[in-house]
Motif scaffolding. Structure first.
Motif, PDB file in Angstrom:
ATOM      1  N   GLY A  56     -20.349  17.447   4.303  1.00 45.62           N
ATOM      2  CA  GLY A  56     -21.799  17.305   4.240  1.00 45.62           C
ATOM      3  C   GLY A  56     -22.408  17.407   2.859  1.00 45.62           C
ATOM      4  O   GLY A  56     -23.604  17.233   2.701  1.00 45.62           O
ATOM      5  N   LEU A  57     -21.611  17.662   1.839  1.00 45.38           N
ATOM      6  CA  LEU A  57     -22.203  17.936   0.522  1.00 45.38           C
ATOM      7  C   LEU A  57     -22.427  16.634  -0.255  1.00 45.38           C
ATOM      8  O   LEU A  57     -21.473  15.985  -0.657  1.00 45.38           O
ATOM      9  N   PRO A  58     -23.687  16.247  -0.466  1.00 44.17           N
ATOM     10  CA  PRO A  58     -23.914  14.938  -1.071  1.00 44.17           C
ATOM     11  C   PRO A  58     -23.597  14.894  -2.569  1.00 44.17           C
ATOM     12  O   PRO A  58     -23.890  15.821  -3.303  1.00 44.17           O
ATOM     13  N   PHE A 106     -24.217  13.098  -6.268  1.00 41.42           N
ATOM     14  CA  PHE A 106     -25.229  12.312  -6.977  1.00 41.42           C
ATOM     15  C   PHE A 106     -24.505  11.566  -8.084  1.00 41.42           C
ATOM     16  O   PHE A 106     -23.352  11.853  -8.389  1.00 41.42           O
ATOM     17  N   SER A 148     -31.192  11.866  -1.618  1.00 40.47           N
ATOM     18  CA  SER A 148     -29.808  11.625  -1.218  1.00 40.47           C
ATOM     19  C   SER A 148     -29.911  10.970   0.165  1.00 40.47           C
ATOM     20  O   SER A 148     -30.879  11.219   0.894  1.00 40.47           O
ATOM     21  N   ASN A 202     -28.316  11.737   2.663  1.00 44.16           N
ATOM     22  CA  ASN A 202     -28.327  12.824   3.644  1.00 44.16           C
ATOM     23  C   ASN A 202     -29.737  13.357   3.875  1.00 44.16           C
ATOM     24  O   ASN A 202     -30.117  13.619   5.012  1.00 44.16           O
ATOM     25  N   LEU A 213     -19.359  25.672   1.884  1.00 46.99           N
ATOM     26  CA  LEU A 213     -19.975  26.976   2.141  1.00 46.99           C
ATOM     27  C   LEU A 213     -19.047  27.958   2.849  1.00 46.99           C
ATOM     28  O   LEU A 213     -18.851  29.079   2.406  1.00 46.99           O
ATOM     29  N   THR A 239     -28.681  24.673   3.973  1.00 45.28           N
ATOM     30  CA  THR A 239     -27.252  25.006   3.961  1.00 45.28           C
ATOM     31  C   THR A 239     -26.439  24.144   2.996  1.00 45.28           C
ATOM     32  O   THR A 239     -25.218  24.118   3.067  1.00 45.28           O
ATOM     33  N   GLY A 240     -27.118  23.417   2.122  1.00 45.86           N
ATOM     34  CA  GLY A 240     -26.376  22.642   1.128  1.00 45.86           C
ATOM     35  C   GLY A 240     -26.002  21.244   1.565  1.00 45.86           C
ATOM     36  O   GLY A 240     -25.113  20.626   0.993  1.00 45.86           O
ATOM     37  N   MET A 241     -26.663  20.706   2.555  1.00 42.48           N
ATOM     38  CA  MET A 241     -26.251  19.429   3.101  1.00 42.48           C
ATOM     39  C   MET A 241     -27.149  18.265   2.680  1.00 42.48           C
ATOM     40  O   MET A 241     -26.708  17.121   2.664  1.00 42.48           O
ATOM     41  N   CYS A 242     -28.417  18.546   2.339  1.00 41.55           N
ATOM     42  CA  CYS A 242     -29.327  17.421   2.122  1.00 41.55           C
ATOM     43  C   CYS A 242     -29.685  17.181   0.662  1.00 41.55           C
ATOM     44  O   CYS A 242     -30.033  16.068   0.285  1.00 41.55           O
ATOM     45  N   GLY A 243     -29.650  18.215  -0.165  1.00 46.39           N
ATOM     46  CA  GLY A 243     -30.001  18.022  -1.566  1.00 46.39           C
ATOM     47  C   GLY A 243     -31.492  17.985  -1.848  1.00 46.39           C
ATOM     48  O   GLY A 243     -31.907  17.767  -2.982  1.00 46.39           O
ATOM     49  N   ARG A 298     -32.889  20.445  -4.705  1.00 45.37           N
ATOM     50  CA  ARG A 298     -32.219  20.495  -5.998  1.00 45.37           C
ATOM     51  C   ARG A 298     -33.190  20.791  -7.150  1.00 45.37           C
ATOM     52  O   ARG A 298     -34.331  20.350  -7.152  1.00 45.37           O
ATOM     53  N   PHE A 321     -28.282  23.199  -6.068  1.00 42.40           N
ATOM     54  CA  PHE A 321     -28.961  23.222  -4.774  1.00 42.40           C
ATOM     55  C   PHE A 321     -29.484  24.639  -4.584  1.00 42.40           C
ATOM     56  O   PHE A 321     -28.700  25.577  -4.408  1.00 42.40           O
ATOM     57  N   VAL A 328     -28.304  27.097  -1.672  1.00 39.70           N
ATOM     58  CA  VAL A 328     -26.970  27.676  -1.649  1.00 39.70           C
ATOM     59  C   VAL A 328     -26.692  28.460  -2.934  1.00 39.70           C
ATOM     60  O   VAL A 328     -26.273  29.610  -2.894  1.00 39.70           O
TER      61      VAL A 328
END
Ligand SMILES: Cc1cc2nc3c(=O)[nH]c(=O)nc-3n(C[C@H](O)[C@H](O)[C@H](O)COP(=O)(O)OP(=O)(O)OC[C@H]3O[C@@H](n4cnc5c(N)ncnc54)[C@H](O)[C@@H]3O)c2cc1C
Ligand SMILES: Cc1cc2nc3c(=O)[nH]c(=O)nc-3n(C[C@H](O)[C@H](O)[C@H](O)COP(=O)(O)OP(=O)(O)OC[C@H]3O[C@@H](n4cnc5c(N)ncnc54)[C@H](O)[C@@H]3O)c2cc1C
Ligand code: SF4
Ligand code: FES
Lengths: 471, 283
Positions: A240-242, A244, A257, A259, A402, B219-223, B226, B235, B238
């Motif tokens: 899930g970590l986008p 860049f 992103s 996501n 995570l 939770t660090g998934m969408c950004g 930032r 991010f 997190v």
């Protein structure tokens, strides 16, 4: 010998119509068409299609049941191996899996296995006959307890298989809703969320308990799970970590992103703002960087949210685009433009911090790189600027760090992926198994499901061996 | 579902809830936050864990009503429930015993600073707190901050209580007077944190801020959250929300906070019209 029939096309919503709604694009076969299509299957004794299916669905048998009009039985046949058939029937890359091996594909078009799978699953879901779920849970009651982390296709499959074997399974999900990428990534017009709900309910009906809003590693730790009496844990936490691009201007307003963009739209239903509270903003001219399924989904979502011009910017050529062919065609039909052999080097902003343009450079293909694809090389002096007000970055994701970084002794690869024994799904930590995108990096729904299946078997063996040892 | 055990109105438009959330309560540490969703159509909004009671299985949240979601949250009463809470999120603050720490809080920022002040105080660190608000009525958490600080100084923008001016003015006076704390913690609106960092940079004092970037998952998934810290993209859900304030690109973050201004306004107007509409019908 009957006359050779061509593969039946899937009816779709008209492109001009569908870019104004989020309803499903592909409409599915009618029962008549499904029977006709199923009759094309010649029932090869060697069953090459089955070998192409990561979860070993008995394809010729279910196709034959459809040909005989026994639709609910066909769905049950699929479900013997695949707990999420309506999802797979929609998003699996069949063209590179079962259908690629289909005998009919040698001379003409393969049997439309995916469309038939979708038909059978939809029929079962919506007909009164199908409503009577008959999950066969093994008699071996309480074989043990397993915690499954992540409710994407890997976690759901692993949980369903273990429940069928008689395990008590608790599935933990950090978001408020289940499905992983199926929920937050893939848009409604490709995979209606009602279908994800139904298939998750099916997994629940097998006895799996689901605890949403639980971030394992924070809300509850892995140690605590073992202390609470779980015999094993499966990690299906996805990728899930986008990423860049790492170019200047990427934090300007109007740069998302994929996501974030897709999560706002799908999971949070921002396309229904202000009926739903989560906002989303999309401008008139949108550039989507990348050319995978994620990029196609973001581009098509942007169109539906009102963008006038959406351009896919990709550094290689059309032949290397990683998205499914069907999705590229859908996007193009809807008016998404492709700008190939082009790489962004800088995002330009206005004085208020909003995107106004993107500086790009032309690329040409050089020698093949380690991926076997020809490496894109910048053409000196070919810089140019395109006017945009929104940029969506869809250049890949990494395994979600995570939880896995918080587990001492867990062997992790170069890209943050968890290393497992491929035959059992076991990690370097005893009792901890993993599968899906967390192991492979972003892959496919069916590959994640295959990994969930392997791990379920691995976990069963592990727990049984442990029980035997302790007598 | 998380039941509201206690509701208190601390100041106009600032409310405190004590809410049932046993799993979060038993893992919460200073610097942690959680994400809340009010109902099925709600957005996910982050709030700091202002206090927690693992024994009772409750956490405390303090929020200021600034837009649709926080206003709607404020209409809930004791006994009612919040649909979803997820947490604890973020990297907790590493709190060691130090000689002196200065806690600078602006407005509702005093609530998130309280658990940190408390943790420092419990370790025997000398805690000097500077608490600012627009006006006297908006000063909250006074008793709590006084209980965990060796000194508390107040500032109000209108001079109705304590120092007349911004809390950063107080901070400047203190440092100009020769005080050299090991660390300054500053939590409040972005302009206040930026100003605090400017003051401490002048005197070379380490400063930790807690950033309120716009989040979705947390939770660090969408950004979405930032921020640029020390030239690198982080991010904040997190890797934060606490960062070295001297390395944060505040200008960029302040611009990013305005990303959905038009939509937020629309949501608030619609909500107001809806609430007023209901009242009319009831009369
Ligand atoms: C936009 C998009 C389109 C795609 N299109 C296709 C397609 O058409 N066909 C195809 O085959 N594949 C497609 N893919 C890829 C496919 O969706 C993924 O390969 C697949 O979902 C991976 O499954 P998974 O179970 O490993 O992980 P995920 O689906 O990512 O699920 C992981 C879950 O774990 C949860 N989680 C993470 N960490 C924790 C934690 N610590 N505690 C609790 N829960 C946690 C996450 O919230 C998430 O719900 C697409 C991907 C994207 C992003
Ligand atoms: C880690 C963290 C801890 C926080 N702790 C507290 C707290 O203890 N008490 C408190 O009162 N507030 C806190 N906030 C801010 C709080 O999240 C916002 O006030 C809230 O989201 C506003 O929502 P709204 O719909 O009422 O207002 P909106 O009308 O949506 O927005 C008002 C302003 O709030 C900010 N905002 C909007 N949406 C978000 C979001 N999803 N995430 C973050 N900021 C947003 C924007 O700057 C916006 O201009 C915290 C924020 C973060 C990131
Ligand atoms: S390979 Fe094609 S034709 Fe042969 S059994 Fe499979 S689906 Fe039928
Ligand atoms: S809020 Fe989504 S990554 Fe931080």
């Amino acid at each position: 010998m009957p006359a050779r029939v061509d593969r039946h096309l899937m009816p779709k919503q008209d492109p001009q119509e569908r870019i104004r709604n989020f309803d499903e694009v592909a409409l599915g076969y009618s029962p008549d068409t499904a029977v006709e299509e199923a009759k094309r299957c010649i029932g090869c004794p060697k069953r090459p299609c089955v070998a192409g299916c990561p979860v070993e669905v008995d394809i010729p048998s279910f196709v034959k049941l459809i040909a005989e009009g026994r639709f609910v039985e066909a769905a049950r046949k699929v479900k013997e191996k695949n707990s999420l058939p309506a999802i797979c029937g929609r998003v699996c890359p069949q063209e590179t899996q079962c259908e690629q091996r289909c005998t009919l594909g040698k001379k003409g078009k393969p049997v439309a296995i995916g469309a038939l799978e979708r038909f059978a699953a939809d029929y079962e879901r919506t007909s009164s006959e199908g409503a009577k779920n008959d999950p066969k849970v093994a008699a071996r009651v309480s074989a043990g307890r397993v915690a499954v982390v992540g409710s994407g296709p890997a976690g759901l499959t692993c949980a369903a298989d273990l429940a069928r074997m008689g395990y008590k399974v608790v599935l933990f999900e950090s978001l408020h809703s289940t499905g992983g990428v199926l929920r937050y990534g893939i848009p409604e017009f490709r995979l209606p969320k009602a279908i994800v709900d139904e298939e998750v309910n099916y997994v629940k009906s097998l006895g799996v308990e689901i605890r949403a809003n639980t971030l394992v590693g924070k809300t509850v730790t892995l140690d605590e799970l073992f202390r609470d009496g779980f015999d094993a844990v499966f990690l299906g936490t996805g990728a899930g970590l986008p990423h860049f691009l790492g170019i200047p201007g990427e934090n300007l307003n109007g740069v998302y992103s994929a996501n974030e963009f897709l999560t706002r739209s799908n999971l949070m239903k921002a396309y229904l703002f202000p009926e739903y509270d989560t906002p989303i903003w999309v401008g008139k001219r949108v550039a989507v960087v990348g050319a995978g399924n994620v990029a196609m989904d973001a581009a098509r979502t942007a169109l539906r949210l009102g963008a006038e011009k959406v351009t896919i910017v990709y550094r290689r050529s059309r032949a290397e685009m990683p998205a499914r062919l069907e999705e590229i065609e859908n996007a193009e039909e809807e008016g998404v433009e492709l700008m190939l052999l082009t790489n962004p080097i800088r995002v330009l902003g206005d004085e208020r911090g909003w995107v106004r343009g993107m500086e790009c450079i032309r690329m040409e293909l050089g020698e093949p790189d380690e991926s076997g694809r020809r490496r894109p090389v910048p053409v000196q002096g070919s810089e140019f600027v395109i006017d945009i007000d929104t940029m969506i970055s869809a250049v890949g994701t990494d395994p979600n760090p995570l939880l896995v970084r918080s587990v001492p002794g867990l062997k992790i690869g170069r890209h943050g992926n968890v290393i497992v024994n491929e035959e059992t799904g076991e990690t370097s930590v005893p009792g901890v198994f993993a599968g899906g995108d967390i192991v492979t990096g972003s892959a496919t729904v069916i590959a994640a499901m295959g990994a969930g299946k392997i791990a379920a078997r691995g976990i069963d063996e592990y727990i049984r061996a442990k029980r035997e040892r302790s007598g | 579902m998380h039941r509201i055990i206690k509701k208190e109105e601390l100041a106009p438009r600032i409310k405190l809830f004590v809410v049932e959330a046993p799993e979060i309560a038993s893992h919460a540490r200073p610097g942690h936050f959680f994400v809340l969703r009010l109902h099925d159509r709600g957005e996910r909004i982050p709030l700091t864990i202002a206090d927690s009671d693992p024994g009772a299985g409750t956490i405390t949240m303090v929020f200021q009503e600034v837009g649709k979601s926080t206003y709607e949250l404020g209409t809930l009463e004791e006994g009612e429930s919040i649909l979803d809470l997820v947490g604890p999120l973020g990297t907790p603050r590493e709190i060691r015993r130090l000689d002196t720490v200065v806690c600078v809080a602006g407005g509702v920022g005093v609530a998130p600073i309280y658990p940190e002040a408390k943790a420092f105080h419990e370790l025997g660190t000398r805690v000097i707190s500077l608490v600012g608000a627009q006006t006297k009525d908006m000063l909250i958490f006074k008793d709590r901050m006084e209980a965990v600080s060796d000194e508390v100084h107040y500032a109000t923008d209108d001079g109705s209580f304590g120092y007349h001016g911004f809390v950063t003015g107080l901070l400047h006076d203190l440092l100009a007077g020769g005080l050299r704390p090991d660390e300054v913690v500053a939590i409040g609106p972005l302009p206040m944190m930026r100003a605090a960092c400017k003051v401490t940079a002048e005197f070379g004092v380490k400063t930790v801020v807690s950033l309120n970037a716009i989040m979705v998952d947390g939770t660090g998934m969408c950004g979405s959250c930032r921020v640029t810290v020390d030239g690198k993209t982080m991010f904040s859900c997190v890797e934060g929300p606490a960062f070295d304030g001297h390395k944060v690109d505040f200008g960029e973050l302040m611009a990013r906070q305005t990303r959905f201004l038009t939509e937020e306004k629309l949501a608030m107007e619609r909500y107001k019209a809806h609430v007023e509409g209901c009242k009319c019908r009831r009369e």
